[in-house]
Design a protein around this motif. Structure first.
Motif, PDB file in Angstrom:
ATOM      1  N   ALA A 106       0.746  -1.311   0.041  1.00  0.00           N
ATOM      2  CA  ALA A 106      -0.071  -0.144   0.023  1.00  0.00           C
ATOM      3  C   ALA A 106       1.092   1.195  -0.058  1.00  0.00           C
ATOM      4  CB  ALA A 106      -0.786   0.049   1.229  1.00  0.00           C
ATOM      5  N   GLY A 107       1.984   1.155   0.041  1.00  0.00           N
ATOM      6  CA  GLY A 107       3.025   2.452  -0.037  1.00  0.00           C
ATOM      7  C   GLY A 107       4.290   2.179  -0.752  1.00  0.00           C
ATOM      8  N   ASP A 108       5.463   2.571  -0.001  1.00  0.00           N
ATOM      9  CA  ASP A 108       6.633   2.606  -0.830  1.00  0.00           C
ATOM     10  C   ASP A 108       7.677   1.563  -0.219  1.00  0.00           C
ATOM     11  OD1 ASP A 108       7.262   3.662   1.511  1.00  0.00           O
ATOM     12  OD2 ASP A 108       7.894   5.738   0.444  1.00  0.00           O
ATOM     13  N   GLY A 109       7.122   0.805   0.737  1.00  0.00           N
ATOM     14  CA  GLY A 109       7.662  -0.503   1.268  1.00  0.00           C
ATOM     15  C   GLY A 109       8.778  -0.221   2.142  1.00  0.00           C
ATOM     16  N   ASP A 110       9.002   0.912   2.933  1.00  0.00           N
ATOM     17  CA  ASP A 110      10.255   1.380   3.648  1.00  0.00           C
ATOM     18  C   ASP A 110       9.947   1.596   5.115  1.00  0.00           C
ATOM     19  OD1 ASP A 110       8.870   3.825   3.578  1.00  0.00           O
ATOM     20  OD2 ASP A 110      10.565   5.173   2.877  1.00  0.00           O
ATOM     21  N   PHE A 111       8.386   1.149   5.563  1.00  0.00           N
ATOM     22  CA  PHE A 111       7.832   1.849   6.613  1.00  0.00           C
ATOM     23  C   PHE A 111       8.563   0.733   7.832  1.00  0.00           C
ATOM     24  CE2 PHE A 111       5.111   1.167  10.392  1.00  0.00           C
ATOM     25  CZ  PHE A 111       4.675   2.625  10.721  1.00  0.00           C
ATOM     26  N   GLY A 112       8.729  -0.304   7.584  1.00  0.00           N
ATOM     27  CA  GLY A 112       9.251  -1.339   8.613  1.00  0.00           C
ATOM     28  C   GLY A 112      10.808  -1.115   8.845  1.00  0.00           C
ATOM     29  N   TRP A 113      11.494  -0.834   7.787  1.00  0.00           N
ATOM     30  CA  TRP A 113      13.066  -0.429   7.981  1.00  0.00           C
ATOM     31  C   TRP A 113      12.999   0.992   8.718  1.00  0.00           C
ATOM     32  CZ3 TRP A 113      16.299   3.558   6.810  1.00  0.00           C
ATOM     33  CH2 TRP A 113      17.609   3.346   6.998  1.00  0.00           C
TER      34      TRP A 113
END
Length: 202
Positions: A36-43
């Protein structure tokens, strides 16, 4: 014995438990954000909390939350400033152990600040969907135990996070995907639910 005041040491234990959960399950947050986004939230959130573990300090809850705010403000992504603001507003609370009423007031102030900065409301599929129910639970609780009050907040935050699956986003990158991201749980809301859950380990 009922614990009526949250101390700085208990707040540190709470933050460390939250950091452990995020670092352990950062891939889950990243996968949700990838959908749902750019894939960097967890990092991004994991990196900030790793620094927080090292730099955590403070003799009362406000000072502890302020030290966490500093690490988030130095992190990247769109989530860093929002978490930094939230923890920073918590850091403006009383310079003493906190009663349940102090928790309720601090989280009301902090959540209001995030809502204004992000222009987000409940139903927009953001971290606010977990923040607001948790804040409302703290405001309405009748317990004098901070641990039980946060347990109630955790239940409310989790229900709020779960509700984001099925929502069409109105804020953030997910808003560009419309129905394609409708069934994806919002990673920001989930992380807020984890935050309140972590108080159990304080």
């Amino acid at each position: 014995m009922t614990e009526t005041e949250l101390t700085g040491e208990q707040t540190k234990a709470w933050i460390l438990a939250f950091a452990d959960r995020v670092i352990k399950d950062a891939d889950e947050l990243t996968e949700l954000d990838r959908q749902a986004g750019d894939g960097d939230f967890g990092w991004n959130i994991g990196s900030a909390l790793k620094r927080a573990r090292t730099d955590l300090e403070g003799g009362n809850p406000a000072e502890v939350f302020q030290s966490v705010s500093d690490t988030f403000l130095a992190s990247g992504g769109t989530s860093g400033p929002l978490f930094g603001l939230w923890f920073g507003r918590l850091g403006a609370g009383p310079s003493a152990p906190w009663a349940v009423s102090d928790l309720a007031k601090a989280f009301d102030t902090a959540t209001g600040a995030v809502r204004r900065l992000g222009k987000a409301e409940v139903g927009h599929k953001t971290m606010v969907d977990a923040m607001v129910p948790a804040t409302e639970a703290l405001a309405s609780t009748e317990t004098r135990s901070w641990r039980e009050a946060l347990r109630e907040a955790a239940r409310a935050a989790r229900a709020g996070a779960d509700s984001t699956s099925g929502m069409i986003a109105h804020r953030g990158r997910a808003s560009y995907l419309g129905e394609r991201a409708q069934q994806v749980l919002d990673p920001g809301a989930l992380s807020i639910a984890w935050f309140f859950d972590a108080a159990e380990g304080a």
